[in-house]
Design a protein around this motif. Structure first.
Motif, PDB file in Angstrom:
ATOM      1  N   CYS B  54       0.789  -1.223   0.000  1.00 27.28           N
ATOM      2  CA  CYS B  54       0.000   0.000   0.000  1.00 27.28           C
ATOM      3  C   CYS B  54       0.818   1.269   0.000  1.00 27.28           C
ATOM      4  CB  CYS B  54      -0.976  -0.005   1.160  1.00 27.28           C
ATOM      5  SG  CYS B  54      -0.450  -0.842   2.622  1.00 27.28           S
ATOM      6  N   CYS B  55       2.110   1.213   0.347  1.00 22.69           N
ATOM      7  CA  CYS B  55       2.895   2.432   0.280  1.00 22.69           C
ATOM      8  C   CYS B  55       2.944   2.993  -1.130  1.00 22.69           C
ATOM      9  CB  CYS B  55       4.311   2.181   0.755  1.00 22.69           C
ATOM     10  SG  CYS B  55       4.505   2.311   2.517  1.00 22.69           S
ATOM     11  N   CYS B 120       6.780  -1.453   6.885  1.00 26.70           N
ATOM     12  CA  CYS B 120       6.762  -2.844   6.470  1.00 26.70           C
ATOM     13  C   CYS B 120       8.044  -3.226   5.768  1.00 26.70           C
ATOM     14  CB  CYS B 120       5.610  -3.090   5.516  1.00 26.70           C
ATOM     15  SG  CYS B 120       4.051  -2.978   6.305  1.00 26.70           S
ATOM     16  N   CYS B 150       4.134   5.094   7.870  1.00 23.79           N
ATOM     17  CA  CYS B 150       3.201   4.061   7.415  1.00 23.79           C
ATOM     18  C   CYS B 150       1.962   4.715   6.879  1.00 23.79           C
ATOM     19  CB  CYS B 150       2.859   3.106   8.536  1.00 23.79           C
ATOM     20  SG  CYS B 150       1.792   1.781   8.019  1.00 23.79           S
TER      21      CYS B 150
HETATM   22  S1  SF4 Z   1       4.307   0.637   5.863  1.00 14.99           S
HETATM   23 FE1  SF4 Z   1       2.129   0.914   6.156  1.00 14.99          FE
HETATM   24  S2  SF4 Z   1       1.444   1.838   4.278  1.00 14.99           S
HETATM   25 FE2  SF4 Z   1       3.446   0.973   3.859  1.00 14.99          FE
HETATM   26  S3  SF4 Z   1       3.044  -1.058   3.115  1.00 14.99           S
HETATM   27 FE3  SF4 Z   1       3.310  -1.257   5.274  1.00 14.99          FE
HETATM   28  S4  SF4 Z   1       1.253  -1.124   6.108  1.00 14.99           S
HETATM   29 FE4  SF4 Z   1       1.171  -0.340   4.036  1.00 14.99          FE
END
Ligand code: SF4
Ligand code: SF4
Ligand code: SF4
Lengths: 173, 174, 124, 100, 433, 165, 168, 386
Positions: B54-55, B120, B150
């Motif tokens: 999702c990033c 992540c 995040c």
């Molecule tokens: S850090 Fe947060 S936003 Fe990025 S991939 Fe992981 S859960 Fe998703």
């Protein structure tokens, strides 16, 4: 200068003509054919037939060579590598071509061809003249040519049609 | 080739001279060349189009008009990994994605850089205990810069690329 | 003398040569400057979205538009004849356009039928 | 060096290469290539003579010739493709073998 | 190679470049000057301004710089200069480079952002340099199973073929690298090489996406070649010649675009297709086939292909100007003399600055207008990129074969009726010559 | 005709945007201004106070080492670890305070909600990138530092489009 | 704070659900259990062997034409896996807010159930997912195979209760 | 029974596309994703016959992170941060649904101002999501400007959300019992001015994108999903409404405050990609209206949150709640066994339900249609993978 150009072009043309037949991969054969035809266009340029030369490039390199190479790609890859010919056939082919060459050489040597030379005084043929010839004296040929081309394209398309088209045309809905 | 030419004739003095000369040449050329090339690399980082999680939303967001990373020469429009220099690992690396990530990294041309974006990609973040998530991507590929968050704000990502640029500037070109 | 017009074409060759020189030199330079590592064979696999490639890269795969290429060959020829006509247009009597119109008409009919055939998308 | 006979010699060499190809090769595409070579060699001779005379009709003739051979290639390759689809091969000897 | 200083600034960079230049200068002076002198003394030299260019003359030029002007005059009329510098390679490359920069800035502006900004202090003017330096130092990956020869040669051929097209484009009366009788057909003939190169390259990559991309490129170029050629036909009818300079000269009364707007439109569309630009960038459609036939290109190979593309862009934009926009014609805005009264003054430096003998107001004006028009066309192409999505291959083929051809023919017949109606053409109301 | 008008509309719209203000925030020179000093907890109402959820700030004089923040984070990202500090505070007998690993923290702010002594707030600091993972772990003393907050641009809307000041 | 129309709606939905549940119970008798009947939501538990008939009945007679969701729940204590289909309707406006939970049970050691893919094509991926996550084999489903998990997944299905996450 | 058999056959045809063995050798297998600009976190394998797609196989799960399993190890509150990750640019809706389900289980209602704030974030996030989606649609069709404009305008919404909730996209704002914090000062004016500006901007999209003939050519009549098929496949959200079913959870089963809000359900009957691309855009407009209405009707002050214990225990039972998210119905099936952690959480998302239509639509279409069809399904891979 012109001599060097001539020799270079002959080597290019004849060499790539040989490669086009003898290369192991058919694809290279196609490319060599294109180069060889380009060389002939170069000869045309030397002979002041620039329009014909450009026609040659546009048609042969731009269309025919593309079509040949495209067809090579169409054919499954194992088939694009040439199978070995039998030695007997090869030798006979070489002998035949050499014989033709010898015959031709004798013919040239014994005729007045070798005495011919280009007349420097006369200017080269203009494009307009070609066009005029085309439109006046040769106009019936033009029509015949049109019919030939029309027949060719329609025939080629009719040939290339796919028989399994009926089942193909209905995608699984 | 030069050496081969020189060698058989007189292996002693002339050879040494040539090698000395070439040493001088290399020294003189090397430093400016290094500057120039590293300068080019700094201002032309093209990230590969690999979205791991999702990033990627914020990664995409960082090239929008508000943040516009093209200002720094970062162009996100490249489809093929062969033209790219930078992987931004955009989040969670799942066990299914990991081999692909490694493969993308392998297939990229040298030199290549990696930014781990998001919690992540650094440690596994929220999904520390999930059965399908790797604890960070530095187990599979070497990471140059960590960008926490995040997802991280685009500013943070841009700041991360500044760090990367510093790193590139100090690196050898070969 | 034969070969006079050839000199008109020489600058094209020059530029062609420049292109080749620029291309080769930059590629050589890039070979010199770039770091190359051949530590793993995966790098040289054809790119397939991060997958190990399956199947041949060069398949005998075809798009359904082969007919257009066939048509191109023929109509390319037609076009050059049109140019021969266009150049002469102002210097021949106006009746001379008639055979060209005939030529065009026939080719148009052929083209129409060929396009109709091609539009049926059954061509391999 | 730059005389009609030289062009004719080049053309003769090309023609003999083409003959060699026609005799030896059994690959349909190579056959087409050979035919193209011969046709081009002939064109070369015609243009050479047309320059010598000088006469524009030679060039007009060559124009027609090129047009026809382009059409011929289109049809030839059309035939080849249909044959390939039948026999899965472009070797002309294979076609003969399969027929029997 | 050596490590870098920790302090990295742009100033240092410039300094190092200067150092490099100085070093090369010293090197050249030591090595090349003897060669020059050798040439000056032992090689038969050209005649300039009625005098043989002897070493004496050479040194006298150092004293009186204005005397170099005849030498320059001699130089710029050589074929090699024309091919290499002015209407040829360097000029085209310059325009190509500025096109890339303008493209990025313009698109950025249209998209509410700023585009390259930091590479080279002022508005990212050196972005292209950075990209080039990066690309040149990038590894080139040849995929396993690729056809090595074609893979390396095709990009080089791509660039040189684009350059060859550039040779045929005239920028001012008499200013063309290759003044060929059959210029227009020559352009088309050379453009016909591109499908072949792309097809071979895509084949050589031994990968699926390039292959599909190559096939698409082939189909696309083939589909648009015919309207492309057809749309230029009426221009040839008016000019009665295939020579591009003559075609441009034939438009001294009215621009062709006034008579054949449809053809100009078709030509524009077709050249977009020929250039693989949006909306016709199907061969590189990244959302379908990754990067199309460019998928396996890396490093300098990619760079070369981009360079070739932009050279081609310049060539086609120039061709558009020559064919439809009245070539180099435009109001005379340059004064007859660069510095008034310089030709009569005795100050040699002033004469040098005024480029006496070199400065030809008509030529400069022509070049100016040609460049301006070319940039307008390029700008149009760029804006088209900004506002359109990509087209689909079958729609594209349909457009090329069914619509554009018909459009060109309609315009052709309109032109023919105009001529036969006695409005245009020789003996008509508006005579061409 | 519809086609043509469609193209012309698109062209017109595109060209018009050549004269619209640029929206870009020139980040390293300009920084955004946020509401307040960051996400905090309102002791009166029992709800949060709106603000950016950036890096935390720890008030050493309020933290009692009760570990509630750590427990709250346990179920989220396990970013908080309680570490010993050298300082002596009378409310903090065990001398433990939270240490936050920003490699794990997801900036949800639930630890702020959980802290009953309002010792843990969040700030407007978001520039946290680093070269190593170790530098992402912020010790209590690092957390106590108040970030310099110099952002002052906001979105401005006028007749020529939106822009950043 | 509820408005009048809201109350009416509530009544209506209750009537509706009564209707449906009654007819199902009537049709299949003992084999159907009504678990709960809340506002707009009701749940029936059917025997595994009649799940297909029930769903056909519900589809043809009441207009339930798609599933909102299908899932399984693992009950290791009872040694059972419960499979829930949340049925909804797009054709019957009365049923728009209504979700009927059709559930059945299967044993944990040999989880098998009849697939509803032929009645509701929309369950295709839901059932595949349930197969993968809980190991329930759907008889009649064409692709009982790996879907979301990595290709080399070798552990027990992750949503079973005896699959423990590390560290928790 | 025979009619049933027919229907079964039909269903089989719908769900599977099996290519004849003999045809297999002419086909080219093309992997689309995961490192592919056309898919993102997702992969499908297509078989091509020339320019036509004859078979599609989906390969999901590149971002499968086991959310449902993780839920069982966290309590009702600490579940919030990770549950919003599957759609971080629509996180208000995914937590909205969860909070509703938990509240339904526990049996509480949220204070009125809290409800308004929830609806407000929900609508803002819908705009945020849709604009992002639209941006990607632009880039999928090779329209770079159409990536930039929505992305720019999305920043306006993000700015608002950041002011309100403290984070650009992962808000963690909705929690069981209400919302985390109240509106900041001056938010209302700011919100109104930015939403008004956004509405003005939306007109430009029509000019450059929706009315662009090239866009129309690529989407109109492409990937037609008829009403019957749509119902059969159980798609939801904009895909369903583009097929002519006016089904919007906000209308058919109003949650929280939505029964007091006046808005229209957008739907079209053309069933093609264009409709699917246009419906979300209309939704954005509708959302702008809703936001204005919400700001208008919102009570001036009041509680925003029902205080709950941090480790609240849910009574044994089940709840099933859904909201209309950017991609359609987003529902939670929550099973509780009386402890402070949910026993089982099943997330049924719009993406997962919509993707079933992809093979059905792609087979028989051209390769060039692939991006247009794929992205018109309003699919967000991570949400489907969970
Ligand atoms: S850090 Fe947060 S936003 Fe990025 S991939 Fe992981 S859960 Fe998703
Ligand atoms: S913000 Fe959230 S993740 Fe970060 S330390 Fe606090 S509770 Fe843990
Ligand atoms: S920060 Fe607050 S919750 Fe955490 S240990 Fe200190 S006082 Fe307790």
């Amino acid at each position: 200068m012109a001599d060097a150009m001539f020799i270079g072009l002959s080597i290019l043309t004849i060499g790539s003509a040989i490669i086009s037949l003898e290369s192991r991969e058919l694809l290279y054969g196609g490319i060599a054919l294109a180069v060889s035809l380009l060389g002939i266009a170069g000869f045309f340029v030397i002979l002041d037939a620039t329009f014909v030369a450009m026609f040659q490039i546009a048609v042969y390199v731009g269309a025919v060579a593309v079509l040949v190479i495209f067809t090579v790609m169409l054919v499954r890859s194992p088939n694009t590598v040439t199978k070995r010919e039998t030695v007997k056939r090869k030798i006979s082919g070489i002998i035949l071509s050499l014989a033709f060459l010898a015959l031709f050489g004798a013919f040239i040597g014994n005729s007045a061809v070798s005495q011919f030379s280009f007349s420097d005084a006369v200017p080269a043929v203009d494009i307009k003249e070609i066009g005029r010839e085309l439109l006046t004296y040769y106009s019936p040929v033009l029509i015949v040519l049109a019919f030939t081309l029309a027949g060719a394209i329609i025939g080629a398309l009719a040939l290339a049609r796919r028989e399994d088209i009926e089942e193909k045309n209905e995608p699984a809905k | 080739m030069l050496k081969q030419l020189v060698n058989p004739v007189n292996p002693s003095n002339f050879n040494i001279l040539v090698s000395k000369l070439s040493d001088v040449l290399v020294k003189a050329l090397d430093e400016p060349l290094g500057y120039a090339i590293n300068w080019g690399r700094v201002w032309s980082l093209w990230p590969v189009h690999l979205e791991t999680a999702c990033c990627s939303v914020e990664f995409g967001g960082s090239s929008d008009p508000r943040y516009d990373v093209e200002r720094f020469g970062i162009l996100e429009a490249f489809g093929s990994l062969r033209q790219c220099d930078l992987i931004v690992v955009q989040g969670t690396v799942t066990r299914k994605m990991a081999p692909r990530l490694r493969m993308v990294y392998d297939q990229m041309p040298e030199p290549k850089y990696v930014i781990a974006m998001g919690a992540c990609a650094i440690t596994g973040g929220l999904y520390l205990d999930s059965y399908n998530v790797l604890p960070g991507c530095d187990g599979i590929i070497p990471v140059d810069v960590y960008v926490p968050g995040c997802p991280p704000r685009p500013e943070t990502l841009i700041q991360g690329t500044f760090l990367l640029q510093e790193k590139i500037k100090r690196s050898k070109i070969k | 003398m034969a070969g006079e017009t050839a000199s008109q074409f020489l600058p094209i060759l020059y530029l062609f040569g420049f292109g080749i020189v620029a291309g080769i030199s930059s590629v050589m330079l890039s070979r010199l400057l770039s770091q190359r590592r051949r530590y793993n064979p995966i790098k040289f696999l054809p790119m397939e979205c991060g997958q190990i490639p399956t199947g041949e890269g060069r398949s005998h795969f075809m798009m359904q538009y082969y007919s257009y290429i066939l048509m191109f060959v023929v109509f390319d020829v037609m076009l050059i004849f049109l140019y021969a006509w266009a150049v002469t247009f102002t210097s021949v009597p106006k009746e001379a356009t008639l055979p060209m119109m005939g030529f065009l008409g026939i080719m148009f009919a052929a083209m129409g039928y060929a396009l109709f055939l091609a539009g049926k998308k059954g061509i391999w | 060096m730059n005389q009609p006979s030289d062009f004719i010699i080049v053309a003769a060499v090309l023609i003999s290469i083409g003959i060699y190809g026609i005799v030896v090769k059994r690959n349909a595409l190579r056959l087409i290539i050979s035919i193209e070579l011969i046709a081009n060699a002939v064109n070369l001779v015609i243009v050479a003579f047309s320059r010598m005379l000088p006469n524009s009709q030679g060039q007009v003739f060559v124009l027609f010739s090129i047009a026809i051979s382009a059409a011929e290639v289109a049809v030839g390759l059309g035939i080849m493709i249909i044959a390939y689809r039948f026999y899965k091969d472009i070797d002309v000897t294979e076609y003969k073998n399969l027929k029997n | 190679m050596g490590a870098l200083n920790s302090e990295f600034r742009f100033g240092n960079f410039v300094g190092s470049i200067v150092q490099l230049v100085l070093f090369i200068l010293a090197f050249v002076t030591l090595l090349v000057l003897p060669i020059i002198f050798f040439v000056l003394f032992f090689v038969p030299l050209p005649v300039v301004d009625g005098q043989v260019l002897t070493p004496y003359l050479f040194f006298s030029m150092m004293v009186d710089p204005s005397r170099t002007i005849p030498v320059m005059q001699f130089l710029i009329h050589t074929d090699l200069f024309r091919a290499a510098v002015f209407p040829g390679f360097a000029f085209a490359a310059l325009i190509a480079a500025s096109t890339i920069f303008i493209e990025r800035k313009l698109l950025a502006k249209m998209q509410l952002r700023v585009g390259p900004l930091y590479a080279g202090k002022i508005e990212g003017i050196f972005q292209l340099l950075a990209d080039g330096l990066k690309l040149i130092s990038k590894e080139i990956i040849v995929p396993s199973g690729a056809d090595k020869v074609i893979f390396w040669l095709a990009p080089i051929m791509f660039v040189s073929t684009s350059a060859a097209v550039v040779a045929l484009i005239p920028v001012a009366p008499g200013w063309v690298a290759a003044d060929v009788d059959v210029g227009l057909i020559a352009v088309f003939a050379i453009l016909g090489f591109f499908p072949l190169i792309i097809l071979l390259f895509s084949w050589a990559s031994n990968s699926k996406y390039p292959f599909i991309g190559g096939l698409r490129a082939l189909h696309q170029m083939v589909a648009f070649e015919i309207p492309f050629l057809l749309s230029a036909l009426p221009a040839v009818i008016f000019a009665g010649s295939l020579n591009l300079s003559n075609i441009a000269l034939s438009q001294n009364i009215f621009w062709n675009i006034l008579v054949m707007p449809v053809n100009a439109f078709v030509f524009f569309i077709s050249s977009l297709a020929e250039l693989e630009r949006v909306p016709f960038d199907l061969p590189e459609a990244e959302s379908e086939i990754v990067a199309g036939w460019l998928t396996e290109t890396s490093g300098m190979i990619f760079g070369l292909i981009q360079l070739g593309n932009y050279l081609k862009l310049y060539a086609l934009a120039g061709l558009f100007v020559i064919l439809f926009l009245g070539g180099w014609y435009g109001p005379q805005i340059f004064p007859p003399e660069l510095i008034p009264g310089a030709s009569t003054s005795d100050v040699s430096l002033l004469r040098l600055v005024a480029l006496e003998g070199l400065y030809n107001p008509v030529t400069i004006n022509s070049i100016f207008w040609f460049t301006v028009k070319t940039f307008v066309v390029i700008l149009l192409m760029l804006i088209t990129r900004g506002i359109n999505p990509r087209i689909r291959i079958d729609i594209l083929l349909h457009t090329g074969w069914y619509k554009l051809i018909v459009l060109t023919f309609i315009n052709l017949f309109v032109v023919l009726t105009l001529i036969y109606g006695g409005i245009l053409g020789p003996g008509g109301l508006i005579s061409v010559k | 005709m519809n086609t043509a008008s469609g193209f012309i509309r698109a062209l017109e719209s595109g060209t018009r945007h050549l004269f619209v203000k640029r929206f870009t925030l020139r980040y390293p020179e300009q920084k955004l201004k946020f509401v307040g000093d960051g996400y905090q907890f309102d002791p009166k109402k029992g709800v949060g106070i709106a603000g950016l959820r950036g890096r935390h700030i720890l008030f050493h004089d309020k933290c009692t080492g009760c570990q509630l923040c750590s427990i709250a984070c346990e179920g989220i990202a396990e970013a908080i670890a309680m570490v010993k500090v050298d300082e002596q505070w009378k409310q903090n007998k065990k001398s433990i305070m939270p240490q936050i690993d920003y490699g794990k923290c997801v900036f949800c702010g639930l630890c702020v909600d959980a802290c009953p002594f309002y010792a843990l707030y969040m700030t407007n600091d978001y520039e946290l990138s680093s070269y190593t993972k170790q530098h992402l772990i912020y010790t209590p003393s690092q957390l106590a530092i108040k970030p310099i907050d110099n952002g002052e641009v906001e979105i401005k809307i006028d007749s020529r489009g939106a822009s950043h000041g | 704070m509820e408005r009048k129309s809201e109350i009416e709606l509530k009544k209506k939905s209750l009537l509706l659900s009564k209707d449906i549940l009654n007819s199902v119970v009537e049709k299949f008798g003992e084999k159907v259990n009504v678990i709960y009947d809340k506002r707009n939501r009701s749940k029936i538990m059917v025997d595994p062997e009649i799940i297909v008939e029930t769903s056909i009945f519900l589809r043809d007679n009441h207009g339930f034409d798609h599933v909102e969701s299908a899932s399984g729940t693992d009950y290791p204590k009872e040694d059972q896996i419960e499979i829930n289909y949340h049925l909804g309707s797009y054709v019957n406006p009365d049923l728009f807010p209504y979700v009927l939970v059709l559930s059945t049970k299967t044993s944990r050691s040999d989880p098998k159930s009849n697939s509803l893919i032929n009645i509701f094509p929309s369950v295709e991926y839901f059932e595949r997912e349930t197969y993968e996550m809980l190991g329930v084999y759907f008889i009649g489903h064409p692709r009982n195979e790996r879907f979301l998990l990595p290709e080399d997944w070798a552990d027990i299905p992750p949503l079973r209760k005896d699959f423990r996450l590390k560290g928790r | 029974m025979s009619s049933l058999d027919e229907k079964i056959e039909e269903a089989k045809k719908l769900s599977m596309h099996i290519v004849k063995e003999s045809e297999e050798e002419k086909l080219m297998t093309l992997s689309v994703g995961p490192q592919h600009p056309g898919t993102g976190h997702f992969r499908f394998i297509i078989k091509l016959d020339g320019d036509y797609i004859v078979n599609v196989d989906l390969d999901l799960g590149y971002v499968h992170r086991g959310e449902e399993k993780m839920c069982e190890y966290r309590n009702y509150f600490t579940n919030i941060p990770h549950l919003e990750r599957p759609v971080i640019h629509d996180s208000a809706n995914i937590t909205y649904s969860y909070s509703l389900a938990v509240e339904d289980l526990i049996g509480i209602t949220v204070p009125r101002r809290g409800q308004f704030l929830r609806a407000l974030t929900s609508e803002l996030d819908r705009i945020n999501y849709t604009l992002y989606w639209l941006a990607i649609y632009g880039i999928f069709l090779g329209h770079s400007t159409m990536f930039m404009w929505p992305a720019a305008d999305r920043e306006l919404v993000l700015d608002l959300l950041e002011r309100l909730t403290g984070h650009r996209i992962t808000h963690a704002f909705n929690i069981p019992g209400g919302v985390r914090n109240d509106m900041p000062n001056n938010f209302k004016e700011k919100c109104l001015s930015q939403i008004n500006y956004l509405e003005k901007r939306l007109k430009e999209y029509e000019h450059i994108f929706y009315n662009n003939p090239l866009f129309r050519q690529r989407t109109e009549g492409v990937g037609v999903l008829s009403k019957e098929d749509a119902i059969k496949l159980g798609v939801t959200g904009s895909v369903l409404r583009a097929s002519g079913v006016p089904y919007d959870i906000r209308k058919v089963e109003p949650y929280d405050i939505y029964n007091e809000i006046d808005f229209n359900v957008q739907y079209m009957k053309t069933c093609d990609s264009f409709a699917r691309a246009y419906i979300p855009f209309l939704d954005v407009r509708e959302s702008c209206h809703i936001i204005r209405e919400l700001l208008d009707k919102m009570p001036e002050s009041g509680d925003v949150r029902e205080k709950l214990l941090s480790n609240i225990k849910g009574p044994p039972g089940e709840s099933f709640k859904r909201v209309e998210s950017g991609r359609g119905a987003l529902s939670y099936h929550l099973v509780s066994d009386g402890t402070s952690r949910p026993y089982r959480v099943k997330i049924s998302t719009g993406s997962f339900r919509n993707i079933i239509a992809l093979p059905f639509l792609l087979v028989g279409s051209k390769l060039g249609d692939m991006p247009a069809i794929y992205w018109s399904l309003n699919y967000w891979p991570i949400e489907a993978d969970r």
